[in-house]
Design a protein around this motif. Structure first.
Motif, PDB file in Angstrom:
ATOM      1  N   ARG A 135      14.851  11.492 -15.235  1.00  0.00           N
ATOM      2  CA  ARG A 135      14.485  10.081 -15.325  1.00  0.00           C
ATOM      3  C   ARG A 135      15.008   9.477 -16.633  1.00  0.00           C
ATOM      4  NH1 ARG A 135       9.324  12.564 -13.633  1.00  0.00           N
ATOM      5  NH2 ARG A 135       9.165  12.309 -11.378  1.00  0.00           N
ATOM      6  N   GLN A 136      14.992  10.276 -17.684  1.00  0.00           N
ATOM      7  CA  GLN A 136      15.480   9.784 -18.964  1.00  0.00           C
ATOM      8  C   GLN A 136      16.963   9.446 -18.892  1.00  0.00           C
ATOM      9  OE1 GLN A 136      14.568  12.909 -21.692  1.00  0.00           O
ATOM     10  NE2 GLN A 136      12.362  12.665 -21.502  1.00  0.00           N
ATOM     11  N   ARG A 137      17.748  10.341 -18.302  1.00  0.00           N
ATOM     12  CA  ARG A 137      19.181  10.080 -18.201  1.00  0.00           C
ATOM     13  C   ARG A 137      19.457   8.909 -17.275  1.00  0.00           C
ATOM     14  NH1 ARG A 137      19.005  15.810 -17.765  1.00  0.00           N
ATOM     15  NH2 ARG A 137      19.235  15.677 -15.513  1.00  0.00           N
ATOM     16  N   ALA A 138      18.659   8.807 -16.222  1.00  0.00           N
ATOM     17  CA  ALA A 138      18.932   7.821 -15.189  1.00  0.00           C
ATOM     18  C   ALA A 138      18.747   6.392 -15.661  1.00  0.00           C
ATOM     19  CB  ALA A 138      18.033   8.091 -13.989  1.00  0.00           C
ATOM     20  N   VAL A 139      17.878   6.167 -16.642  1.00  0.00           N
ATOM     21  CA  VAL A 139      17.639   4.811 -17.106  1.00  0.00           C
ATOM     22  C   VAL A 139      18.911   4.140 -17.579  1.00  0.00           C
ATOM     23  CG1 VAL A 139      17.079   5.541 -19.451  1.00  0.00           C
ATOM     24  CG2 VAL A 139      16.246   3.360 -18.623  1.00  0.00           C
ATOM     25  N   LYS A 186      35.140   8.932 -18.773  1.00  0.00           N
ATOM     26  CA  LYS A 186      33.746   9.131 -18.402  1.00  0.00           C
ATOM     27  C   LYS A 186      32.807   8.804 -19.563  1.00  0.00           C
ATOM     28  CE  LYS A 186      34.583  12.877 -15.075  1.00  0.00           C
ATOM     29  NZ  LYS A 186      34.332  14.313 -14.783  1.00  0.00           N
ATOM     30  N   LEU A 187      31.623   8.345 -19.197  1.00  0.00           N
ATOM     31  CA  LEU A 187      30.490   8.312 -20.102  1.00  0.00           C
ATOM     32  C   LEU A 187      29.555   9.415 -19.629  1.00  0.00           C
ATOM     33  CD1 LEU A 187      28.537   7.221 -22.259  1.00  0.00           C
ATOM     34  CD2 LEU A 187      27.728   5.582 -20.561  1.00  0.00           C
ATOM     35  N   LYS A 188      29.390  10.442 -20.473  1.00  0.00           N
ATOM     36  CA  LYS A 188      28.531  11.573 -20.119  1.00  0.00           C
ATOM     37  C   LYS A 188      27.203  11.438 -20.861  1.00  0.00           C
ATOM     38  CE  LYS A 188      32.553  14.618 -19.764  1.00  0.00           C
ATOM     39  NZ  LYS A 188      33.284  15.723 -20.426  1.00  0.00           N
ATOM     40  N   LEU A 189      26.128  11.676 -20.152  1.00  0.00           N
ATOM     41  CA  LEU A 189      24.795  11.667 -20.733  1.00  0.00           C
ATOM     42  C   LEU A 189      24.234  13.074 -20.623  1.00  0.00           C
ATOM     43  CD1 LEU A 189      23.453   8.386 -19.115  1.00  0.00           C
ATOM     44  CD2 LEU A 189      24.461   8.682 -21.369  1.00  0.00           C
ATOM     45  N   LYS A 240      26.276  21.112  -9.479  1.00  0.00           N
ATOM     46  CA  LYS A 240      26.664  19.719  -9.251  1.00  0.00           C
ATOM     47  C   LYS A 240      26.286  18.856 -10.441  1.00  0.00           C
ATOM     48  CE  LYS A 240      24.300  19.274  -5.525  1.00  0.00           C
ATOM     49  NZ  LYS A 240      23.648  18.619  -4.395  1.00  0.00           N
ATOM     50  N   ILE A 241      27.190  17.986 -10.836  1.00  0.00           N
ATOM     51  CA  ILE A 241      26.840  16.939 -11.791  1.00  0.00           C
ATOM     52  C   ILE A 241      26.722  15.671 -10.965  1.00  0.00           C
ATOM     53  CG2 ILE A 241      27.695  15.534 -13.658  1.00  0.00           C
ATOM     54  CD1 ILE A 241      28.666  17.863 -15.031  1.00  0.00           C
ATOM     55  N   LYS A 242      25.532  15.180 -10.877  1.00  0.00           N
ATOM     56  CA  LYS A 242      25.259  14.098  -9.943  1.00  0.00           C
ATOM     57  C   LYS A 242      25.490  12.745 -10.583  1.00  0.00           C
ATOM     58  CE  LYS A 242      21.331  16.167  -9.631  1.00  0.00           C
ATOM     59  NZ  LYS A 242      19.944  16.514  -9.351  1.00  0.00           N
ATOM     60  N   GLU A 254      28.211  10.127 -15.787  1.00  0.00           N
ATOM     61  CA  GLU A 254      27.733  11.406 -15.274  1.00  0.00           C
ATOM     62  C   GLU A 254      26.641  11.964 -16.172  1.00  0.00           C
ATOM     63  OE1 GLU A 254      31.716  13.113 -13.011  1.00  0.00           O
ATOM     64  OE2 GLU A 254      30.978  14.097 -14.820  1.00  0.00           O
ATOM     65  N   GLN A 255      25.886  12.929 -15.636  1.00  0.00           N
ATOM     66  CA  GLN A 255      24.796  13.506 -16.408  1.00  0.00           C
ATOM     67  C   GLN A 255      24.789  15.016 -16.295  1.00  0.00           C
ATOM     68  OE1 GLN A 255      21.862  15.110 -15.200  1.00  0.00           O
ATOM     69  NE2 GLN A 255      22.333  14.944 -13.013  1.00  0.00           N
TER      70      GLN A 255
END
Length: 335
Positions: A234-238, A105-108, A6-8, A292-293
Motif C-alpha cells: 500500500r505504501q508503494r502504491a500511493v 523507469k521510476l522504481k519504488l 513478478k514486479i507488478k 514499478e515496485q
C-alpha cells in the motif's frame, strides 16, 4: 520457499511521504512555466537539512563499477515519519525512489521496517530505528551500508500531513477489499476523533474515491492476512495514484499545489538540485516512464525471529545486498 519474481505495476492505493515526491515533479514542471525565482521562493518553504556527505556510507565506486551504467541511476530516499504514536521519530515508511533513465523507469523499492540491520554506532536493530537514532544522515547511511546503495538525497514527511497532501489533489481512488473494511473503519473513527474530521466510514468493498483521512486510515491497515508485507504494498502504491494526479494537474494550479505541499516536507534538496532532477526526468520523457515496485528482503530470504523478546525480520544479508544492487543498478529481477 520460492519468491514471486513478478514486479507488478503499482495498484491504485495510498500511504505517506510519497506525495512529497510529487511536489518535486510539480516543481520541475513549474520551473518551465513560472521561472526559477518564483519556484525557488516556494521550494524554500520546505524545511532544509544539510546532510554530511562523509557520513552517508555511499557504496565504494569499485563495487559499483560492475554496473556499466550506474552513473545514470539516481536514488532518493523517501521516509514517512509517524509521530502519532509512541514510536515518534521512527521511519514507518522506507522507500527508495530510483530514476532509471537507462530503462526509462521510476522504481519504488520498499525496505521492511523490521529488517534486522547493522546501524552504525548502535549495532543490530530494526531498520526503522535508524532515523530516530540519527535522523536522515544515519537512516541513509544504514540503507547504503547494508544494501550497497549510493543515496545522497532524501525527502521526508510526517504521517500527520498525509490527509492534507491527499486533499490537495482532490482525493484518490482506492479499491477496498472486504477484509479491509473493518480495519479501515476503525482507523477512520480514530482519526475523526483526534483531528475533528467527519470522514464517512466505508460500507462496501470496491472502488471508492476517498479523502485524506480515509486514505490515511487505509495506509495504516496491517492486520489483514498479508500483515506488514501488504502494508508496504500500500505504501508503494500511493505514489502511482498521486503520480498520475500530478501528471494531470493544469499548469495554472502548479504553484498553489506546490505551496500546499512543501510546508510538510523535510529535505536536503534545493531548487538547483531540483533543476538537475528536471534534466534527468526530461531526458526520460515523463509520460513514457514505467513505474514499478519491489520489496526487500524478498520471500525465501527472510523470516521473522524473536531476539531478546523483540520481533525482527532476519534475512540473508549477502544475498539481499546483491539482489538490491542488481535490481536498482542493472534492472535485474531478484530470483
Amino acid at each position: 520457499m520460492k519468491e514471486d519474481k513478478k514486479i507488478k505495476k503499482l495498484p491504485k492505493w495510498i500511504k505517506i511521504v510519497l506525495g512529497i515526491f510529487l511536489a518535486i515533479i510539480l516543481a520541475i514542471a513549474a520551473l518551465s512555466t513560472y521561472g526559477y525565482y518564483t519556484v525557488n521562493n516556494i521550494v524554500n518553504k520546505a524545511e532544509k537539512i544539510e546532510l554530511k556527505e562523509e557520513e552517508l556510507g555511499v557504496v565504494d565506486e569499485e563495487e559499483l563499477k560492475q554496473y556499466d551504467d550506474y552513473t545514470e541511476i539516481v536514488n532518493i530516499a523517501l521516509f514517512g515519519i509517524d509521530s502519532t504514536d509512541s514510536t515518534s521519530g521512527r521511519s514507518d515508511s522506507i522507500i527508495v525512489a530510483t530514476l532509471d533513465s537507462i530503462h526509462n523507469k521510476l522504481k519504488l523499492t520498499s525496505f521492511m521496517r523490521d529488517s534486522y540491520v547493522n546501524i552504525s554506532s548502535y549495532g543490530y536493530d530494526k531498520l526503522n530505528h535508524a532515523y530516530a537514532y540519527g535522523g536522515a544522515n544515519l537512516a541513509i547511511n544504514t540503507l547504503n551500508t547494508n544494501f550497497g546503495l549510493n543515496i545522497t538525497d532524501f525527502v521526508a514527511v510526517d504521517f500527520a500531513s498525509l490527509p492534507k497532501i491527499i486533499d490537495s489533489f482532490g482525493g484518490i481512488d482506492l479499491t477496498i477489499r472486504e477484509d479491509e473494511i473493518q480495519y479501515i473503519n476503525q482507523y477512520i473513527s480514530n482519526i475523526n476523533s483526534i483531528d475533528g474530521t467527519n470522514s464517512p466510514l466505508i460500507t462496501t468493498p470496491g472502488v471508492h474515491h476517498v479523502d485524506g483521512a480515509q486514505a490515511l486510515a487505509y495506509s495504516r491497515i496491517r492486520y489483514t492476512s498479508g500483515g506488514d508485507f501488504e502494508r508496504t504494498e500500500r505504501q508503494r502504491a500511493v505514489l502511482t495514484a498521486l503520480f498520475n494526479k500530478a501528471l494531470n494537474v493544469p499548469a495554472t494550479e502548479y504553484l498553489d499545489i506546490i505551496s500546499n505541499l512543501v510546508q510538510y516536507v523535510t529535505t536536503n534538496l534545493d531548487t538547483n538540485e531540483i533543476l538537475k532532477l528536471a534534466t534527468k526526468i526530461g531526458s526520460m520523457g515523463l509520460n513514457g516512464v514505467t513505474v514499478e515496485q519491489q520489496r526487500f528482503p524478498i520471500d525465501g530470504y527472510c523470516e521473522g525471529a524473536m531476539i531478546d523478546g523483540v520481533y525482527y525480520l532476519t534475512f540473508d544479508a549477502t544475498a539481499t545486498r546483491t539482489q538490491v544492487m542488481n535490481y536498482i543498478f542493472n534492472d535485474q529481477l531478484p530470483e
